[in-house]
Design a protein around this motif. Structure first.
Motif, short mmCIF file in Angstrom:
data_model
loop_
_atom_site.label_atom_id
_atom_site.label_comp_id
_atom_site.label_asym_id
_atom_site.label_seq_id
_atom_site.Cartn_x
_atom_site.Cartn_y
_atom_site.Cartn_z
N LEU A 184 6.69 38.81 -9.06
CA LEU A 184 6.08 37.67 -9.76
C LEU A 184 5.19 38.15 -10.90
CD1 LEU A 184 5.72 34.64 -10.00
CD2 LEU A 184 3.91 34.76 -8.26
N PHE B 238 7.73 31.52 -11.33
CA PHE B 238 8.11 31.43 -9.93
C PHE B 238 9.63 31.32 -9.74
CE2 PHE B 238 3.67 30.79 -8.97
CZ PHE B 238 3.56 31.25 -7.66
N ALA C 2 11.30 34.75 -10.52
CA ALA C 2 10.91 35.72 -9.48
C ALA C 2 11.62 35.42 -8.17
CB ALA C 2 9.39 35.70 -9.29
N GLN D 190 11.66 29.01 -4.16
CA GLN D 190 10.27 29.07 -4.60
C GLN D 190 9.25 28.84 -3.48
OE1 GLN D 190 9.16 27.21 -8.38
NE2 GLN D 190 11.35 27.04 -8.90
#
Length: 303
Positions: A13, A19, A22, A30
């Protein structure tokens, strides 16, 4: 305490600062990623990210912690990789017992071959006489011993890794040094012949006695080590029968001659190890020993 999964989530991240990206990179959705970050922040006691609906940014503390998290993950991965290499035998340590003259020519080749099969292996070499090697082998202090005679024990496995002829070591001042030809054993009749200790050098004593069984020599001092015997030969204190490899020691004042008879009187070297040895490196070592066994050369020619 935080987990490695939490640290990985944080580092990814911190790289993406997004988000969704990542989470994709971590192969998760998420919500689980958000929970990982929240748990890590709770464990650390400070906020890692400033986040709102538009952006995600590292806090000053988060930026400082990022480099430490990356170090921790790097160390963990290196440790895992090393443990894996040890488990599969490509890294680790192997302990070898040797006698100085018994393996002097072969040791370099053994180490080179081990470097090929297991480049991460450290080799610990202990020099000791045969009986001490076997004792160390049985108690697990060494993994492999290199000895002339293989003990009769169901606990041990062995493989012949070298054989060579017995040759005569003669002072360059001795009358027999004049000729460069092989000697007949009958030419040793009446000569002072250095003998091996029947206790500490039993193998060589028995081998030499068998070669000299049909001639009458004048026994001299009883010696245990070949290099000590060669020193006495250089001083013209007697003739010695030694392994061919002793001619490579470069002892000044000593010449070496082959012996015409008793070609079957080979000096042998065996690798011995415990059958139940669980050291993962033994797999690579066994491959090296098999290569040495299959490459045992024909009888060398004396120069």
């Amino acid at each position: 305490m935080f987990t490695f999964d939490q640290l990985r989530s944080f580092v990814v991240l911190a790289e993406e600062l997004h988000f969704s990206r990542a989470a994709d990179k971590l192969n998760m959705t998420q919500p689980p990623l958000s929970r990982q970050i929240q748990k890590l922040e709770a464990e650390l006691g400070f906020t890692l990210f400033d986040r709102n609906n538009k952006s995600v940014q590292l806090t000053a503390a988060g930026s400082a912690f990022r480099s430490e998290a990356e170090k921790i993950l790097s160390i963990a991965e290196a440790s895992r990789a090393m443990a894996q290499r040890i488990a599969d035998g490509s890294a680790g340590e192997i302990k070898i017992g040797i006698t100085a003259t018994g393996i002097m020519e072969l040791l370099g080749e053994i180490l080179a071959r081990l470097d090929v099969h297991a480049p991460g292996v450290a080799v610990d070499i202990a020099e000791m006489v045969t009986k001490d090697q076997i004792a160390a082998l049985l108690r697990g202090s060494v993994d492999i011993a290199f000895v002339r005679e293989v003990p009769l024990s169901a606990e041990l496995d062995s493989l012949l890794v070298r054989q060579e002829p017995l040759v005569a070591a003669i002072s360059n001042r001795h009358r027999l040094a004049v000729t460069s030809r092989e000697l007949s054993v009958t030419e040793l009749e009446g000569e002072h012949v250095l003998t091996y200790s029947p206790v500490d050098a039993h193998y060589f004593r028995a081998l030499v006695d068998s070669v000299l069984s049909e001639v009458a020599t004048r026994p001299s001092q009883q010696i245990t080590q070949v290099h000590s015997m060669l020193s006495l030969v250089a001083a013209n204190k007697g003739i010695a029968l030694v392994p061919f490899s002793a001619s490579k020691l470069g002892m000044p004042g000593v010449v070496f001659r082959g012996i015409r008879e008793h070609k079957e009187a080979k000096v042998r070297l065996h690798a011995v190890w415990r059958a139940d040895n669980s050291n993962p490196v033994m797999g690579a070592a066994a491959r090296v020993l098999r290569e040495l066994h299959s490459a045992i050369p024909a009888e060398p020619i004396m120069s």
